[in-house]
Write a protein that holds these residues in place. Structure first.
Motif, mmCIF file in Angstrom:
data_model
loop_
_atom_site.group_PDB
_atom_site.id
_atom_site.type_symbol
_atom_site.label_atom_id
_atom_site.label_comp_id
_atom_site.label_asym_id
_atom_site.label_seq_id
_atom_site.Cartn_x
_atom_site.Cartn_y
_atom_site.Cartn_z
ATOM 1 N N TRP A 139 9.373 -0.502 -7.609
ATOM 2 C CA TRP A 139 9.490 -1.910 -7.261
ATOM 3 C C TRP A 139 8.262 -2.712 -7.682
ATOM 4 O O TRP A 139 8.339 -3.933 -7.767
ATOM 5 N N TYR A 140 7.172 -2.039 -7.969
ATOM 6 C CA TYR A 140 5.901 -2.700 -8.225
ATOM 7 C C TYR A 140 5.515 -2.670 -9.697
ATOM 8 O O TYR A 140 5.881 -1.761 -10.447
ATOM 9 N N ASP A 141 4.749 -3.669 -10.103
ATOM 10 C CA ASP A 141 4.348 -3.843 -11.492
ATOM 11 C C ASP A 141 2.937 -3.353 -11.782
ATOM 12 O O ASP A 141 2.657 -2.867 -12.884
ATOM 13 N N SER A 142 2.043 -3.515 -10.835
ATOM 14 C CA SER A 142 0.636 -3.205 -11.047
ATOM 15 C C SER A 142 0.110 -2.327 -9.925
ATOM 16 O O SER A 142 0.564 -2.424 -8.786
ATOM 17 N N TRP A 143 -0.877 -1.505 -10.267
ATOM 18 C CA TRP A 143 -1.442 -0.557 -9.311
ATOM 19 C C TRP A 143 -2.955 -0.524 -9.391
ATOM 20 O O TRP A 143 -3.537 -0.675 -10.461
ATOM 21 N N VAL A 174 3.547 2.846 2.511
ATOM 22 C CA VAL A 174 2.834 2.626 3.757
ATOM 23 C C VAL A 174 3.187 1.267 4.360
ATOM 24 O O VAL A 174 3.642 1.174 5.496
ATOM 25 N N ALA A 175 2.967 0.200 3.598
ATOM 26 C CA ALA A 175 3.217 -1.143 4.095
ATOM 27 C C ALA A 175 3.216 -2.123 2.939
ATOM 28 O O ALA A 175 2.628 -1.853 1.888
ATOM 29 N N ASN A 176 3.847 -3.259 3.134
ATOM 30 C CA ASN A 176 3.737 -4.337 2.161
ATOM 31 C C ASN A 176 3.795 -5.683 2.859
ATOM 32 O O ASN A 176 4.134 -5.778 4.040
ATOM 33 N N ILE A 177 3.441 -6.709 2.109
ATOM 34 C CA ILE A 177 3.403 -8.063 2.637
ATOM 35 C C ILE A 177 3.844 -9.029 1.556
ATOM 36 O O ILE A 177 3.436 -8.913 0.396
ATOM 37 N N LYS A 178 4.686 -9.966 1.923
ATOM 38 C CA LYS A 178 5.087 -11.016 1.005
ATOM 39 C C LYS A 178 3.965 -12.030 0.896
ATOM 40 O O LYS A 178 3.372 -12.417 1.911
ATOM 41 N N TYR A 228 -5.238 6.191 -1.104
ATOM 42 C CA TYR A 228 -4.472 4.987 -0.840
ATOM 43 C C TYR A 228 -4.503 4.082 -2.067
ATOM 44 O O TYR A 228 -5.568 3.787 -2.604
ATOM 45 N N TYR A 229 -3.323 3.664 -2.492
ATOM 46 C CA TYR A 229 -3.169 2.827 -3.667
ATOM 47 C C TYR A 229 -2.564 1.483 -3.277
ATOM 48 O O TYR A 229 -1.566 1.437 -2.565
ATOM 49 N N TRP A 231 0.829 -1.192 0.000
ATOM 50 C CA TRP A 231 0.000 0.000 0.000
ATOM 51 C C TRP A 231 0.866 1.245 0.000
ATOM 52 O O TRP A 231 1.849 1.320 0.743
ATOM 53 N N PHE A 232 0.498 2.188 -0.827
ATOM 54 C CA PHE A 232 1.087 3.510 -0.850
ATOM 55 C C PHE A 232 -0.024 4.524 -0.642
ATOM 56 O O PHE A 232 -1.203 4.206 -0.778
ATOM 57 N N ARG A 233 0.361 5.731 -0.325
ATOM 58 C CA ARG A 233 -0.633 6.785 -0.205
ATOM 59 C C ARG A 233 -0.064 8.086 -0.750
ATOM 60 O O ARG A 233 1.139 8.319 -0.735
ATOM 61 N N GLN A 234 -0.963 8.919 -1.220
ATOM 62 C CA GLN A 234 -0.568 10.200 -1.771
ATOM 63 C C GLN A 234 -1.553 11.258 -1.301
ATOM 64 O O GLN A 234 -2.737 11.205 -1.632
ATOM 65 N N SER A 235 -1.055 12.193 -0.534
ATOM 66 C CA SER A 235 -1.879 13.282 -0.035
ATOM 67 C C SER A 235 -1.672 14.515 -0.901
ATOM 68 O O SER A 235 -0.755 14.589 -1.717
#
Length: 127
Positions: free
Chosen positions: A113-117, A48-52, A94-95, A36-40
């Motif tokens: 680092w990420y491929d899809s959003w 924000v956070a990630n999980i394997k 939040y994305y 998760w990312f966020r943009q204000s």
């Protein structure tokens, strides 16, 4: 490859809780991690956070440690972000994101680092 649909945003009062969800479809078997990312307003998109996906190890930004919890439901190909003790500064779009590139030792705090959003879901925390 992997399509993401995030949802669950809304308006909450400071100190309240909210859970946002991200459902993945497509080539989900190759998903290595989701985050998760966020943009204000007026700011860059921040981690924000990630999980394997396999094993479920997690990593959090310092700003949300102890308040936010990321989790996964493997059967549903869905990742969640439980947000507690929300603060006005948590207000953002939040994305969710997915990485399908394989194993890496990086913590995954950069958008590259990420491929899809996902399309993003608005979270607003009132004072």
């Amino acid at each position: 490859q992997v399509q993401l649909v995030d949802s669950g945003g809304g308006l909450v009062q400071a100190g309240g809780s909210l859970r946002v969800s991200c459902a993945a479809s497509g080539r989900t078997s190759s998903t290595y991690a989701m985050g998760w990312f966020r943009q204000s307003l007026g700011k860059e998109r921040e981690f924000v956070a990630n999980i394997k996906w396999s094993g479920g190890s997690t990593y959090y930004a310092d700003s949300v440690k102890g308040r936010f919890t990321i989790s996964r439901d493997n059967a549903k190909n869905t990742v969640y972000l439980q947000m507690n003790s929300l603060k006005p500064e948590d207000t953002a779009v939040y994305y969710c994101a997915a990485r399908t590139r394989g194993l890496t030792t990086a913590k995954g705090v950069t958008t590259l680092w990420y491929d899809s959003w996902g399309q993003g879901t608005q979270v607003t925390v009132s004072s």
